[in-house]
Design a protein around this motif. Sequence first.
Motif, PDB file in Angstrom:
ATOM      1  N   TYR A   1       0.826  -1.278   0.050  1.00 39.19           N
ATOM      2  CA  TYR A   1      -0.045   0.001  -0.027  1.00 39.19           C
ATOM      3  C   TYR A   1       0.862   1.109  -0.078  1.00 39.19           C
ATOM      4  O   TYR A   1       0.230   2.245  -0.052  1.00 39.19           O
ATOM      5  CB  TYR A   1      -0.882  -0.026   1.253  1.00 39.19           C
TER       6      TYR A   1
ATOM      7  N   THR B   1      -5.278  -1.054   8.977  1.00 42.22           N
ATOM      8  CA  THR B   1      -4.282  -0.105   9.166  1.00 42.22           C
ATOM      9  C   THR B   1      -3.610  -0.269  10.641  1.00 42.22           C
ATOM     10  O   THR B   1      -2.735   0.349  11.083  1.00 42.22           O
ATOM     11  CB  THR B   1      -5.068   1.286   9.166  1.00 42.22           C
TER      12      THR B   1
ATOM     13  N   LYS C   1      -5.578  -1.216   4.621  1.00 43.30           N
ATOM     14  CA  LYS C   1      -4.585  -0.335   4.060  1.00 43.30           C
ATOM     15  C   LYS C   1      -4.537  -0.048   2.415  1.00 43.30           C
ATOM     16  O   LYS C   1      -4.550   0.969   1.976  1.00 43.30           O
ATOM     17  CB  LYS C   1      -3.087  -1.029   4.556  1.00 43.30           C
TER      18      LYS C   1
END
Length: 483
Positions: free
Chosen positions: A38, A79, A88
């Motif tokens: 990410y 996250t 994410k």
Amino acid sequence: MTDAPNLTLFNSLTRQLEPFEPVHPGEARVYTCGPTVYNYPHIGNMRAYVFADVLGRALSHKGYRLTHVINITDVGHLTDDADAGEDKMEKMARAQAQSIWDIAAHYTQAYWADIAALNIRQPAKWSIATDYVPQMIEFAEKIAPTHCYELESGLYFDVSTVSDYGRLARAVTDEGEGRIEAVEGKRNHADFAIWRKTPAGEKRQMEWDSPWGPGAPGWHLECSVMSGDLLGFPFDIHTGGIDHREIHHPNEIAQNQAFCCTNGLDTPSNSGAKLWMHNNFLVERSGKMSKSSGEFLRLQLLIDKGYHPLGYRMMCLQAHYRSELEFSWEGLAAALVRLKRMIIVAERLAEAEPAATAHPKLAPMLETFEKAIGDDLNTAIALTALEDVLAAKKFDPGVKRAVVEAMDAVLGLDLFGTSRADLRLAPKAATITELEIEEVLARRKQARADKDFATSDALRDELAAKGVEVMDGDPLGWEWKLG
């Protein structure tokens, strides 16, 4: 090289050094937790892959047929590294107004570029999480009746259904791990998601149909499925950063126990792998190791500032993988100088034909190297043994080259594939090119030959004004550094 002694490695699960005894004779099967693509990896992330690369090289050096798998997580990692927050990948896709697939492709390529720059060998297989979702659903279906329960938000694993849950983790308290998500209805605080349902009325970019409704797999499920599918349970070694030791890997182990119908962890192979190995943190005191810090420390930043990535590999090798390593620009510069000194000697040996017969006077250095690598990958001592060989006088160049090549095959510094000039990267902000520097240096060399020291000094000052430091004392020809 001399006959290799046994390889002894530290098992995080048993908390002790153990001789490596492969599950399958003559083979070594290794799984490494890869990145969540990410964002760009920071250099602390990359330390884990330098460590795993040295492990793989050591296993190859010891004569094992290596199968190394590294995964790419392109779905499911939230996250919070525990079990909370947004995905994410979905979050970054929204922030950059791109498809999640484009985000994954871009950052996977960036990660692979860093792998190549650090001279990390390609694994036998890059396993991509989204390629294995059908297998993940099958895995979850098998363990669900005995080990899982369903809530509105998804399918959860009941950690009380396996023996010795959390034994791998070092920080076990009565309250459990504080970073684990508090979800209403969970039976145990440490229970974790196997499958995350897409909330009613929402649509994820990455979602699949399942017996529990549309959604996505939990982060921990991915590695259990891919490692078992590609390496078979039990396999030899599972590696990762020390941050995985507290939550992610204990949850993997619980899933593996459930899937294989194994018992407690007094038998380490019941965890899915015989050995669990973890590298320690890279510490940077200014806080730029965090990706939320803006200009965080990624490998490209080091390159932009004029530091060759192999200097960072050297920096990692100078510390034991289980020791905390502090990053500083001064330390990186010193590691680069150390590497340059090695390459200067390697350049002298490059023309020699490698000779198979080792000299008996090199035997103590070879023994030191072998013992260091065999002693839980003690690369710091192995480096000094390599330097001793490079410094040894009056040896046949072919013999010396063969020994250095064999040692470098384990350490991966690419001594014969990298020149001293390759290490001299111009910072991105430089206002003078390497060609211009060399032209001024040629004029200065002629001025000194003509004993025109005024012109020589003026040319040195001209270079200094543009950030070029000339090192006249270099015995192999004038060296320069662009700061």
